[in-house]
Scaffold this active site. Structure first.
Site, mmCIF file in Angstrom:
data_model
loop_
_atom_site.group_PDB
_atom_site.id
_atom_site.type_symbol
_atom_site.label_atom_id
_atom_site.label_comp_id
_atom_site.label_asym_id
_atom_site.label_seq_id
_atom_site.Cartn_x
_atom_site.Cartn_y
_atom_site.Cartn_z
ATOM 1 N N TYR A 13 0.895 -1.165 0.000
ATOM 2 C CA TYR A 13 0.000 0.000 0.000
ATOM 3 C C TYR A 13 0.927 1.207 0.000
ATOM 4 O O TYR A 13 1.965 1.201 0.670
ATOM 5 C CB TYR A 13 -0.846 0.094 1.259
ATOM 6 C CG TYR A 13 -1.775 -1.042 1.583
ATOM 7 C CD1 TYR A 13 -2.347 -1.835 0.599
ATOM 8 C CD2 TYR A 13 -2.101 -1.313 2.903
ATOM 9 C CE1 TYR A 13 -3.207 -2.863 0.928
ATOM 10 C CE2 TYR A 13 -2.973 -2.330 3.237
ATOM 11 C CZ TYR A 13 -3.525 -3.107 2.248
ATOM 12 O OH TYR A 13 -4.373 -4.118 2.589
ATOM 13 N N CYS B 165 1.669 2.460 3.599
ATOM 14 C CA CYS B 165 1.992 1.435 4.600
ATOM 15 C C CYS B 165 3.398 1.644 5.171
ATOM 16 O O CYS B 165 4.386 1.566 4.431
ATOM 17 C CB CYS B 165 1.882 0.064 3.955
ATOM 18 S SG CYS B 165 2.534 -1.284 4.953
ATOM 19 N N PHE C 34 5.133 -0.333 7.057
ATOM 20 C CA PHE C 34 5.899 -1.574 6.985
ATOM 21 C C PHE C 34 6.450 -1.783 5.579
ATOM 22 O O PHE C 34 7.565 -2.282 5.403
ATOM 23 C CB PHE C 34 5.031 -2.759 7.419
ATOM 24 C CG PHE C 34 4.491 -2.593 8.811
ATOM 25 C CD1 PHE C 34 5.302 -2.744 9.917
ATOM 26 C CD2 PHE C 34 3.165 -2.245 9.013
ATOM 27 C CE1 PHE C 34 4.821 -2.570 11.199
ATOM 28 C CE2 PHE C 34 2.661 -2.072 10.289
ATOM 29 C CZ PHE C 34 3.487 -2.232 11.387
ATOM 30 N N CYS C 35 5.686 -1.359 4.578
ATOM 31 C CA CYS C 35 6.156 -1.415 3.190
ATOM 32 C C CYS C 35 7.327 -0.455 2.996
ATOM 33 O O CYS C 35 8.300 -0.771 2.312
ATOM 34 C CB CYS C 35 5.017 -1.068 2.236
ATOM 35 S SG CYS C 35 3.581 -2.160 2.370
#
Length: 112
Positions: free
Chosen positions: A30, A33, A35-36
């Site tokens: 995403y 995001c 974490f991305c």
């Protein structure tokens, strides 16, 4: 451990690569995001881009690969699926190309 974390840990173990070729990476993400972004920050630091970056619709998640794991990030590293940012980062750090790139940068005193 949950079954999904065990599954992602198992897939992380199979990604370890001793070659010095740039890994082929497909990243499911995403845009917002965090974490991305953690995964992309490591890739940027090493100086490589994912071969493909697939923006996942957060409502339908139709773009995700088949399987039970329905969260992002997911990375396909040299044809092996790795789930979750911690496991993806570890799989990348264990990859021969990334490991040797980081070692050479750090030996030269470049820590930025």
């Amino acid at each position: 451990f949950s079954s999904s974390s065990l599954a992602s840990k198992a897939s992380t173990d199979t990604v370890t690569d001793t070659s010095n070729e740039v890994p082929n990476i497909t990243l499911y993400q995403y845009a917002i995001c965090p974490f991305c972004h953690k995964v992309k920050a490591l890739l940027s630091y090493v100086g490589i881009e994912p071969s493909r970056t697939i923006e996942v619709n957060p409502l339908t998640k139709a773009e995700l690969p088949n399987g039970d794991y329905r969260k992002v990030p997911i990375a396909i590293v040299d044809d092996q699926q790795v789930n979750g940012s911690d496991d993806i980062v570890q799989a990348l750090l264990d990859h021969g190309y990334i490991e040797s790139t980081l070692e050479s940068r750090w030996k030269e005193g470049e820590l930025e």
